[in-house]
Design an enzyme around this catalytic site. Structure first.
Site, PDB file in Angstrom:
ATOM      1  CG  ASP A 144      -5.719  12.515  -0.604  1.00 23.29           C
ATOM      2  OD1 ASP A 144      -5.304  13.295   0.273  1.00 23.29           O
ATOM      3  OD2 ASP A 144      -5.202  12.427  -1.734  1.00 23.29           O
TER       4      ASP A 144
ATOM      5  CG  HIS B 116       0.614   8.299  -1.494  1.00 22.96           C
ATOM      6  ND1 HIS B 116      -0.360   7.653  -2.224  1.00 22.96           N
ATOM      7  CD2 HIS B 116       0.355   9.638  -1.612  1.00 22.96           C
ATOM      8  CE1 HIS B 116      -1.174   8.560  -2.755  1.00 22.96           C
ATOM      9  NE2 HIS B 116      -0.769   9.759  -2.397  1.00 22.96           N
TER      10      HIS B 116
ATOM     11  CG  HIS C  90      -3.125  12.054  -5.010  1.00 24.09           C
ATOM     12  ND1 HIS C  90      -3.220  13.277  -4.378  1.00 24.09           N
ATOM     13  CD2 HIS C  90      -2.569  12.301  -6.227  1.00 24.09           C
ATOM     14  CE1 HIS C  90      -2.735  14.219  -5.169  1.00 24.09           C
ATOM     15  NE2 HIS C  90      -2.341  13.656  -6.298  1.00 24.09           N
TER      16      HIS C  90
ATOM     17  CG  ASP D 151      -5.660  15.958  -2.446  1.00 28.99           C
ATOM     18  OD1 ASP D 151      -6.721  15.553  -1.955  1.00 28.99           O
ATOM     19  OD2 ASP D 151      -4.588  15.315  -2.398  1.00 28.99           O
TER      20      ASP D 151
END
Length: 379
Positions: free
Chosen positions: A171, A136, A173, A260
């Site tokens: 991931d 990110h 996200h 996650d």
């Protein structure tokens, strides 16, 4: 002499650093993974070794991040925080300011660049940095527990040596920082499977984001509905990823395997198990390409560590369904929650949710086949 097959990037130095106790991100997951693997005799050996990360120097960080931003990271790590640092994304709930911030970030990110260099020097075929995957972070901004974008830096390291890089982000996200870095660059083909930005941070990564300019067609997003399970996920993966790899013909793969995605993760909404990554890794390993694997997210630390331990065993060629599901149970793992080995019990979405997941996935796959596949001559 045959090179050692795999390198686990880790050192005791990493274990000295921690995010604030209230933060969901736990640096301890890498050490937990090592502990699990050591307890079952699958950490190092004839085919695997531990390699310590090398902290990145400022000049290496500046290949992607700005000088002012790096200065801000140093300053806040020394206890000098001001309101202006909020413009860098610092001092928020997901990017707290703490004294370990910069030394940890430059060492953890250094592990990914260390891994890339091991691949370039043909010392190993696979390198795994469970402390990596900060996808990110942007040139002058932190976000989502990420301060230094090691994914970008590792891909740049490979591309600088003339390697075509296939960057695959699993991931939960969306890898927004990585996408932004290479959105117009065909030297790094970015593919991200993630929960849809309609329901999860960072609120982007839709299937119509396919790159621009020279990079058009070299960015693919596969947004997932809540309750997506292993079956739907793996089916979409098999329809999308192998044809793109075949067409692009990369020299190396960089892969983020944030745990996650698991159904037990408190910050997301999928219904997956660690079997998905364990089952998909061999499909990529068949290409016999150098591969850098990075950790990423995972906010149920115990399940995250077990998922990464499973992936490591696959990379080392030491995993069999019998070993993982029966032979290495709770006594070895030190867990009272799961007594059946490293692999999760398989679970499946059912009923109306399953129908919605399947319909959505079919639409996304078809959209990608229509918008991206023709750009690479895939029919």
């Amino acid at each position: 002499m045959q090179p050692v097959r795999a390198a686990f990037i880790h050192s005791d130095a990493l274990e000295r650093f921690h995010y604030p106790p209230s933060c969901p991100f736990k640096t301890e997951r890498a050490a937990m993974t090592k502990h699990i693997l050591s307890s079952i005799g699958c950490y190092t050996g004839a085919s695997a070794m531990e390699i310590p990360p090398k902290a990145l120097e400022d000049a290496e960080l500046l290949r992607y991040h700005t000088k002012d931003y790096i200065a801000a990271l140093k300053r806040v790590s020394e206890g000098e925080f001001s309101a202006g640092d909020l413009f860098y994304g610092l001092g928020t709930d997901d990017c707290p300011v703490f004294r370990d911030l910069f030394p940890y970030a430059r060492l953890a990110a250094g592990g990914s660049v260390t891994g890339a260099r091991l691949l370039l020097d043909t010392i190993v075929r696979y390198a795994f940095n469970p402390s990596g995957g900060y996808h990110h972070a942007k040139p002058a901004a932190a976000g989502g527990f990420c301060y230094i974008n090691d994914v970008v830096l590792a891909c740049q390291e490979l591309a600088a040596r003339g390697k075509k890089v296939f960057c695959l982000d699993l991931d939960v996200h969306h890898g927004n920082g990585t996408q932004e870095a290479f959105y117009g660059d065909p030297a790094v083909f970015t593919v991200s499977f993630h929960e849809s930005g309609a329901t999860l941070f960072p609120w982007g990564g839709f299937d119509n984001e396919i790159g621009e300019g020279r990079g058009k067609g070299y960015n693919v997003n596969v947004p997932l509905l809540p309750y997506t399970d292993d079956d739907a996920y793996c089916a979409a993966f098999k329809e999308i990823v192998p044809p793109l790899i075949d067409a692009y013909a990369p020299d190396a793969i960089v892969m983020e395997i944030g745990m996650d995605v698991l159904s037990v993760d408190p910050l997301a909404h999928l219904k997956m198990t660690n079997n998905a990554v364990a089952d998909l890794l061999p499909l990529l390993m068949r290409y016999e390409l150098p591969m850098l694997v990075l950790g990423g997210g995972g906010y149920n630390p115990e399940s995250t560590a077990r998922g990464w331990a499973t992936a490591w065993c696959v990379l080392c060629g030491r995993e069999t369904e019998y070993d993982m599901s029966i032979g290495m149970g709770g006594v070895f793992l030190g867990s009272s929650e799961w007594q059946a080995g490293l692999r999760d019990m398989r679970i499946y979405t059912q009923g109306e949710e399953k129908r919605k997941v399947n319909e959505h996935m079919e639409k996304v796959v078809e959209a990608i086949k229509k918008s991206v596949f023709p750009l690479h001559g895939i029919r």
